[in-house]
Write an enzyme that holds these catalytic residues in place. Structure first.
Site, mmCIF file in Angstrom:
data_model
loop_
_atom_site.group_PDB
_atom_site.id
_atom_site.type_symbol
_atom_site.label_atom_id
_atom_site.label_comp_id
_atom_site.label_asym_id
_atom_site.label_seq_id
_atom_site.Cartn_x
_atom_site.Cartn_y
_atom_site.Cartn_z
ATOM 1 N N GLU A 174 0.904 -1.321 0.081
ATOM 2 C CA GLU A 174 0.017 -0.007 -0.003
ATOM 3 C C GLU A 174 0.917 1.305 -0.067
ATOM 4 O OE1 GLU A 174 -3.867 0.182 0.338
ATOM 5 O OE2 GLU A 174 -3.626 -1.931 -0.385
ATOM 6 N N HIS A 250 -4.402 1.437 7.281
ATOM 7 C CA HIS A 250 -3.239 1.724 7.019
ATOM 8 C C HIS A 250 -2.483 2.249 8.254
ATOM 9 C CE1 HIS A 250 -4.416 2.863 2.682
ATOM 10 N NE2 HIS A 250 -3.792 1.821 2.736
ATOM 11 N N CYS A 371 -3.136 11.160 3.735
ATOM 12 C CA CYS A 371 -3.314 10.499 2.475
ATOM 13 C C CYS A 371 -2.965 11.002 1.357
ATOM 14 C CB CYS A 371 -4.767 9.806 2.585
ATOM 15 S SG CYS A 371 -5.442 8.849 3.992
#
Ligand code: SUG
Length: 448
Positions: A174, A250, A371
């Site tokens: 990721e 995450h 993000c």
């Protein structure tokens, strides 16, 4: 030589919508099917970029992707003209159309993992595009991500690009959302901190029970090998599986680091003391004094962290050596989090100031300030080699806001995704954008 941390923010694409596509991401699930406002989303993101630029930080911009991804739908058996492909998908498989329309590439912390040149064996800045293998709508990002990153960081003398890892769950990767780098100065050798949610090949590692662990240890190790990182320059740590089950999909939802500081929740990791010792020892060997701030669960519960995105903040070094925390508005509306932040900045520690940004459109899909940005630490000569078209300036900000106002809709619902006109709008806008950002041809409609 001078060095910088440059934040490249993802520009929100014209199809930003709430598709409910991310199981394990509480915001994505709970805002599913709401009407979105792509124009507002893109302008909120641009305002953050402009504010950071105005504060003196070097700020860049990363282009969104072509959506709907007609090629992805064709690979799943829909055929005919582009308009027919979209119509058939809408009729027969709406979730697949929604996935092919997601503007999720805006969360560029998931675009790639980046290792600065001071850490790598060949002295170049290394990029590995993330395969985002856990979710279909994200797994289709990496080919375009690779082309866009290559157009931004084209000089092979300074930049090395690696393709995404094999597209299987065992190498689920990721990107920078599970990667932090600690250092004394951005241009000096640091320690890269890889956080994984599970091991794919070793059953002795615990795994979450309810939600998926997207990042594997084996993927993190592969990225470290590809980048030529040394044993003394890496630390691998496991995320606490119980926080993944509470919505921490995450690591950047529960921890953030910068310079010599790790700011994290008490429950973020497994074997926390051992991990902190290793970071302290390896950073000391590089002349850096590691420190950490652990936020106690009795002041801020994991649920507060997930809802407010306290840790999905940007921790930035200011010229005087102190740090600034960029948080989303949701931190101010959570009384426990806001109270904690007041006490943090008045305690005389490294974090001295908090700045609040309204990023609601992105937040409702589980994407906060951190993000939305990909951090790239660069030396002066490397910064000079970056495509200048993607570095934010006052005129570029004006051009991009004008471009958004001209091309973006201010409301998008699931039923709108079936409108073939949306594809044309998107392609027209992106064609213009590649000229504004001087990227050349990077989108499927431009190269096929
Ligand atoms: O992968 N949301 C993204 C949010 C990514 C946040 N990134 C970081 N934490 N670095 C995800 O879950 C939701 C899309 C939708 O439901 O329409 C989504 O993909």
């Amino acid at each position: 030589m001078k060095s910088f941390e440059v934040n490249f923010d993802g520009l929100v694409g014209p199809t930003h919508n709430y598709g409910g596509l991310s199981f394990g991401n509480v915001a994505s699930q709970s805002n599913s099917q709401q009407a979105s406002n792509p124009k507002e989303a893109a302008l909120q993101g641009l305002d953050k970029m402009k504010a950071l630029m105005d504060m003196g930080f070097v700020q860049g911009v990363l282009a969104p992707q072509e959506r709907p991804d007609v090629g992805a739908l064709r690979s799943l058996g829909f055929s005919g003209t582009d308009a027919e492909v979209i119509k058939r998908a809408a009729k027969e498989a709406m979730p697949l159309l929604a996935a092919s329309c997601s503007a999720s590439s805006m969360w560029v912390a998931n675009a790639a993992t980046v290792s600065p040149s001071a850490d790598t064996a060949d002295g170049r800045v290394h990029f590995t595009a993330a395969n985002l293998n856990c979710k279909f709508h994200r797994s289709i990002e990496h080919p375009t991500t690779s082309r866009v990153l290559s157009a931004m960081f084209a000089d092979q003398q300074h930049f090395a690009h690696h393709a995404a890892l094999p597209a299987v769950a065992q190498f689920g990767d990721e990107g920078a959302a599970n990667h932090t780098r600690f250092c004394r100065e951005y241009g000096e050798a640091g320690v890269e901190f890889f956080v994984y949610g599970r091991s794919a090949f070793d059953s002795r590692y615990p795994a979450p029970q309810k939600y998926p662990a997207r990042q594997t240890l084996e993927a993190s190790q592969a990225v470290a090998r590809l980048h030529g990182l040394s044993e003394e320059g890496v630390v691998f740590a496991q995320q606490n599986p119980s926080v993944i089950d509470q919505g921490v999909f995450h690591n950047d939802v529960i921890a953030v680091g910068n310079g010599e500081l790790l700011f994290h929740h008490q429950d973020a990791f497994l074997n926390t003391e051992h991990m902190l010792d290793e970071l302290r020892r390896k950073l000391a060997a590089r002349g850096a004094q590691f420190q950490s701030i652990s936020v106690p669960r009795d002041q801020v519960a994991v649920d507060d962290a997930v809802r407010s995105y306290l840790f999905n903040s940007q921790l930035l070094s200011r010229a005087d050596g102190s740090m600034l925390l960029i948080v989303p508005e949701e931190c101010r509306t959570n009384p426990r989090v806001w109270h904690y932040l007041q006490s943090l900045t008045s305690a005389g520690g490294p974090i001295r100031e908090v700045k609040v940004f309204d990023l609601k459109q992105s937040m409702q899909n589980g994407g906060g300030p951190a993000c939305l940005r990909l951090r790239v630490a660069l030396k002066e000569t490397e910064l000079a080699a970056v495509n200048p078209g993607v570095i934010m300036t006052a005129p570029l900000y004006d051009t991009l806001t004008g471009w958004v106002n001209k091309h973006y809709r201010d409301a998008l619902r699931e039923s709108d995704l079936a409108d073939p006109q949306l594809l044309l709008e998107c392609r027209t806008a992106l064609d213009e954008l590649t000229q504004i950002l001087k990227l050349g041809s990077v989108y499927p409609f431009q190269i096929n």
